[in-house]
Write a protein that holds these residues in place. Structure first.
Motif, PDB file in Angstrom:
ATOM      1  N   LEU A 100       1.291   3.791  -7.132  1.00  0.00           N
ATOM      2  CA  LEU A 100       1.101   4.883  -6.182  1.00  0.00           C
ATOM      3  C   LEU A 100       1.095   6.172  -6.994  1.00  0.00           C
ATOM      4  O   LEU A 100       2.136   6.622  -7.479  1.00  0.00           O
ATOM      5  CB  LEU A 100       2.231   4.894  -5.153  1.00  0.00           C
ATOM      6  CG  LEU A 100       2.209   6.053  -4.142  1.00  0.00           C
ATOM      7  CD1 LEU A 100       0.928   6.053  -3.319  1.00  0.00           C
ATOM      8  CD2 LEU A 100       3.435   5.988  -3.226  1.00  0.00           C
TER       9      LEU A 100
ATOM     10  N   LYS B   3       0.680  10.606  -2.750  1.00  0.00           N
ATOM     11  CA  LYS B   3       0.374  10.291  -1.355  1.00  0.00           C
ATOM     12  C   LYS B   3      -1.116  10.000  -1.178  1.00  0.00           C
ATOM     13  O   LYS B   3      -1.965  10.757  -1.660  1.00  0.00           O
ATOM     14  CB  LYS B   3       0.803  11.464  -0.469  1.00  0.00           C
ATOM     15  CG  LYS B   3       0.488  11.319   1.002  1.00  0.00           C
ATOM     16  CD  LYS B   3       0.980  12.543   1.765  1.00  0.00           C
ATOM     17  CE  LYS B   3       0.566  12.534   3.220  1.00  0.00           C
ATOM     18  NZ  LYS B   3      -0.882  12.683   3.404  1.00  0.00           N
ATOM     19  N   ASP B   4      -1.427   8.880  -0.534  1.00  0.00           N
ATOM     20  CA  ASP B   4      -2.799   8.480  -0.196  1.00  0.00           C
ATOM     21  C   ASP B   4      -3.645   8.080  -1.404  1.00  0.00           C
ATOM     22  O   ASP B   4      -4.867   7.945  -1.267  1.00  0.00           O
ATOM     23  CB  ASP B   4      -3.539   9.586   0.579  1.00  0.00           C
ATOM     24  CG  ASP B   4      -2.930   9.841   1.942  1.00  0.00           C
ATOM     25  OD1 ASP B   4      -2.468   8.867   2.570  1.00  0.00           O
ATOM     26  OD2 ASP B   4      -2.903  11.011   2.378  1.00  0.00           O
ATOM     27  N   GLU B   5      -3.038   7.869  -2.558  1.00  0.00           N
ATOM     28  CA  GLU B   5      -3.826   7.488  -3.731  1.00  0.00           C
ATOM     29  C   GLU B   5      -3.154   6.350  -4.502  1.00  0.00           C
ATOM     30  O   GLU B   5      -2.066   6.515  -5.046  1.00  0.00           O
ATOM     31  CB  GLU B   5      -4.033   8.684  -4.675  1.00  0.00           C
ATOM     32  CG  GLU B   5      -4.945   8.355  -5.852  1.00  0.00           C
ATOM     33  CD  GLU B   5      -5.134   9.523  -6.795  1.00  0.00           C
ATOM     34  OE1 GLU B   5      -5.460   9.280  -7.986  1.00  0.00           O
ATOM     35  OE2 GLU B   5      -4.954  10.681  -6.362  1.00  0.00           O
TER      36      GLU B   5
ATOM     37  N   HIS C  83       4.622   3.146   3.921  1.00  0.00           N
ATOM     38  CA  HIS C  83       5.040   4.505   4.299  1.00  0.00           C
ATOM     39  C   HIS C  83       5.004   5.441   3.088  1.00  0.00           C
ATOM     40  O   HIS C  83       4.580   6.601   3.204  1.00  0.00           O
ATOM     41  CB  HIS C  83       6.436   4.480   4.908  1.00  0.00           C
ATOM     42  CG  HIS C  83       6.764   5.696   5.706  1.00  0.00           C
ATOM     43  ND1 HIS C  83       6.450   5.831   7.033  1.00  0.00           N
ATOM     44  CD2 HIS C  83       7.372   6.870   5.347  1.00  0.00           C
ATOM     45  CE1 HIS C  83       6.850   7.017   7.469  1.00  0.00           C
ATOM     46  NE2 HIS C  83       7.419   7.667   6.471  1.00  0.00           N
TER      47      HIS C  83
ATOM     48  N   TYR D 212       3.007   5.122   0.639  1.00  0.00           N
ATOM     49  CA  TYR D 212       1.574   5.310   0.404  1.00  0.00           C
ATOM     50  C   TYR D 212       0.989   6.353   1.359  1.00  0.00           C
ATOM     51  O   TYR D 212       0.237   7.251   0.940  1.00  0.00           O
ATOM     52  CB  TYR D 212       0.879   3.956   0.561  1.00  0.00           C
ATOM     53  CG  TYR D 212      -0.632   3.985   0.632  1.00  0.00           C
ATOM     54  CD1 TYR D 212      -1.393   4.766  -0.240  1.00  0.00           C
ATOM     55  CD2 TYR D 212      -1.313   3.203   1.563  1.00  0.00           C
ATOM     56  CE1 TYR D 212      -2.787   4.763  -0.162  1.00  0.00           C
ATOM     57  CE2 TYR D 212      -2.690   3.192   1.637  1.00  0.00           C
ATOM     58  CZ  TYR D 212      -3.423   3.985   0.781  1.00  0.00           C
ATOM     59  OH  TYR D 212      -4.791   3.986   0.844  1.00  0.00           O
ATOM     60  N   THR D 213       1.333   6.281   2.628  1.00  0.00           N
ATOM     61  CA  THR D 213       0.710   7.164   3.616  1.00  0.00           C
ATOM     62  C   THR D 213       1.423   8.507   3.781  1.00  0.00           C
ATOM     63  O   THR D 213       0.812   9.486   4.213  1.00  0.00           O
ATOM     64  CB  THR D 213       0.646   6.482   4.991  1.00  0.00           C
ATOM     65  OG1 THR D 213       1.972   6.085   5.390  1.00  0.00           O
ATOM     66  CG2 THR D 213      -0.247   5.245   4.931  1.00  0.00           C
ATOM     67  N   HIS D 214       2.723   8.573   3.428  1.00  0.00           N
ATOM     68  CA  HIS D 214       3.488   9.805   3.639  1.00  0.00           C
ATOM     69  C   HIS D 214       4.060  10.416   2.362  1.00  0.00           C
ATOM     70  O   HIS D 214       4.464  11.580   2.357  1.00  0.00           O
ATOM     71  CB  HIS D 214       4.635   9.564   4.620  1.00  0.00           C
ATOM     72  CG  HIS D 214       4.194   9.289   6.026  1.00  0.00           C
ATOM     73  ND1 HIS D 214       3.662   8.074   6.415  1.00  0.00           N
ATOM     74  CD2 HIS D 214       4.198  10.064   7.140  1.00  0.00           C
ATOM     75  CE1 HIS D 214       3.362   8.126   7.702  1.00  0.00           C
ATOM     76  NE2 HIS D 214       3.673   9.309   8.162  1.00  0.00           N
TER      77      HIS D 214
ATOM     78  N   GLU E 161      -4.728  -0.659   1.893  1.00  0.00           N
ATOM     79  CA  GLU E 161      -5.563   0.083   2.839  1.00  0.00           C
ATOM     80  C   GLU E 161      -5.604  -0.623   4.190  1.00  0.00           C
ATOM     81  O   GLU E 161      -5.523   0.016   5.246  1.00  0.00           O
ATOM     82  CB  GLU E 161      -6.967   0.237   2.271  1.00  0.00           C
ATOM     83  CG  GLU E 161      -7.046   1.185   1.082  1.00  0.00           C
ATOM     84  CD  GLU E 161      -8.412   1.181   0.400  1.00  0.00           C
ATOM     85  OE1 GLU E 161      -8.649   2.062  -0.441  1.00  0.00           O
ATOM     86  OE2 GLU E 161      -9.233   0.280   0.707  1.00  0.00           O
TER      87      GLU E 161
ATOM     88  N   ALA F 101      -2.167  -0.318   5.881  1.00  0.00           N
ATOM     89  CA  ALA F 101      -1.962   1.024   6.426  1.00  0.00           C
ATOM     90  C   ALA F 101      -2.678   1.227   7.758  1.00  0.00           C
ATOM     91  O   ALA F 101      -2.277   2.072   8.561  1.00  0.00           O
ATOM     92  CB  ALA F 101      -2.425   2.073   5.420  1.00  0.00           C
ATOM     93  N   SER F 102      -3.714   0.436   8.006  1.00  0.00           N
ATOM     94  CA  SER F 102      -4.435   0.545   9.276  1.00  0.00           C
ATOM     95  C   SER F 102      -3.728  -0.194  10.401  1.00  0.00           C
ATOM     96  O   SER F 102      -4.139  -0.121  11.562  1.00  0.00           O
ATOM     97  CB  SER F 102      -5.858  -0.008   9.129  1.00  0.00           C
ATOM     98  OG  SER F 102      -5.853  -1.428   8.999  1.00  0.00           O
TER      99      SER F 102
END
Length: 349
Positions: free
Chosen positions: A6, A9-11, A46, A48-50, A331, A334-335
Motif C-alpha cells: 500500500l 491511500k487508494d494506491e 479500510h 487501502y480506501t481510507h 479492488e 473494496a467494491s
C-alpha cells in the motif's frame, strides 16, 4: 522480496520491497515461514480506501495482510515444537512479554503489541516471514491452508463467544453477516447456543448465513426488525446474547432492543466515532456489556475445532486469487460484492 504494497491511500502495487534486516533475522525461538494463503481482511481494505483506522495512519509504504498460513522452512536453535515442513498458521500480534498486560494474560491489549499490517508494522502478503514459535501453530492434516488462513478471523468470533459466557441452549443475535459476523455465529453455535439470529441488509450474505446451519435464522434488517422477530419467537423475552459485528453506529444504537433481561451484549465491530448508548435500556435489563479487541489464547481452540469439524469455515471462502492478481483482488474487495464473504490470495509455492 515481491510484496503487495500500500503506497498510500487508494494506491497499491505489487513490487520488490526491501524488508528491514531486523525483520528477517531468525532468532533462536523464531521460525521462518513460506507463506501459502493470505486472507483479505476488512481492515486491509479500510487502510487501502481510507489510509487510516483510528489512530493508526499509513504514513509510509506498507505491506498488507495478516490472515495467513504457510510452511516452516527454517527453525531457530531453541525451537522445540516445530520443524521444517510443518504446515502452520500464525497469530499476527506479538506483544511485549514483559508488559503488565501480557503478564496479566491480556496480551492483546498490550499497548506495545506489534500487529501485522498495522502501521508502521508490515504485513505478510510476501513470500516469507519470520515469526516467534510461541505464536505459530502446527496444523493437523485435516485442516487445509485455506481453512488455516481463516483461523485469524475465527479467533475474533471465538473470543467474543468466550467473553459472552454462553450457556447451552442460549438464544443469540448477531448483527452483521460479514466475515466476522458469520464466524461469530458459528462460534456461538459451537459454544452451545440453540439458535442464532443473523441480521444484515444483504440477501446474498444472509443466504450464506442460513446455509451454514439449520440453527441460524436470517433476518433482513431492511424488511423486519430483528428485535421484533426475536421477541415474537421467544414469547416476548428476547435473546440471551447479542453480538454487534457491523461497525455501524445505526446498528449499535439498537443493541439492547432484542436483549432479554440479564442478557449480554458483546461489541465486536470497530466504531470510528462515539456511538449512541441507551443507558436506560441497559439498566432496566441489568445488561452485561463486553468489549473485545482482537483475541487472546484462542488460536489452538480454533485449530482444534476446524480439525474436528465442530466449525466449518469452508463455505465462507467465496473467492481465491493468485498472488499476481493481488491488486485486482483488493479492488474487487473494496467494491464490497454482496455475494462474497472472504476472499483469499494464494502465493506461489
Amino acid at each position: 522480496m515481491k510484496s503487495l504494497v500500500l503506497e498510500r491511500k487508494d494506491e497499491l502495487s505489487l513490487r520488490d520491497f526491501p524488508i528491514e534486516k531486523d525483520e528477517e533475522v531468525l532468532g533462536p525461538r523464531d521460525v521462518r515461514i513460506k507463506l501459502h494463503t493470505v486472507g483479505i481482511c476488512g481492515s486491509d481494505v479500510h487502510y487501502y480506501t481510507h489510509g487510516r483506522i483510528g489512530p493508526f495512519v499509513v504514513e509510509a509504504p506498507m505491506i498488507l495482510g495478516h490472515e495467513a498460513s504457510g510452511t516452516v522452512i527454517e527453525t531457530g536453535s531453541e525451537v522445540t515444537t516445530l520443524k521444517e515442513g510443518d504446515r502452520v498458521c500464525m497469530e499476527p500480534g506479538i506483544p511485549d512479554p514483559n508488559s503488565k498486560a501480557t503478564r496479566l494474560g491480556m496480551y492483546n491489549v498490550d499497548p506495545a503489541v506489534r500487529f501485522w499490517a498495522t502501521p508502521p508494522v508490515h504485513g505478510i502478503l510476501r513470500p516469507t516471514c519470520v515469526h516467534p514459535e510461541a505464536f505459530t501453530f502446527k496444523l493437523p492434516d485435516a485442516v487445509s491452508f485455506a481453512e488455516a488462513a481463516m483461523v485469524e478471523p475465527l479467533a475474533v468470533g471465538v473470543h467474543a463467544a468466550t467473553k459472552a459466557k454462553i450457556k447451552p441452549g442460549d438464544i443469540a443475535v448477531v448483527l452483521g453477516a460479514g466475515p466476522i459476523g458469520l464466524v461469530t455465529a458459528l462460534s456461538a453455535l459451537a459454544g452451545g447456543c440453540a439458535r442464532v439470529y443473523v441480521s444484515d441488509l444483504s440477501d446474498k450474505k444472509l443466504q450464506i448465513a442460513q446455509s451454514l446451519s439449520p440453527a441460524i435464522i436470517a433476518v433482513n434488517a431492511a424488511k423486519e426488525t430483528v428485535g421484533e422477530r426475536v421477541k415474537a419467537d421467544t414469547d416476548g423475552w428476547g435473546a440471551d446474547v447479542l453480538f454487534e459485528a457491523t461497525g455501524s453506529p445505526k446498528a449499535a444504537a439498537q443493541i439492547f432492543e432484542p436483549l432479554a433481561p440479564g442478557g449480554c451484549v458483546v461489541l465486536i465491530g470497530g466504531q470510528s466515532e462515539p456511538i449512541s448508548y441507551d443507558a436506560g435500556a441497559a439498566m432496566v435489563r441489568e445488561a452485561r456489556v463486553e468489549n473485545i479487541f482482537r483475541y487472546a489464547h484462542v488460536f489452538p481452540r480454533c485449530v482444534a475445532m476446524l480439525a474436528s469439524g465442530a466449525i466449518d469455515v469452508k463455505p465462507l471462502i467465496t473467492r481465491t486469487f493468485d498472488f499476481d492478481e493481488s491488486v485486482k483482488a483488493f479492488e474487487i474487495a473494496a467494491s464490497a460484492p454482496p455475494a462474497d464473504v472472504k476472499m483469499q490470495i494464494e502465493l506461489p509455492q
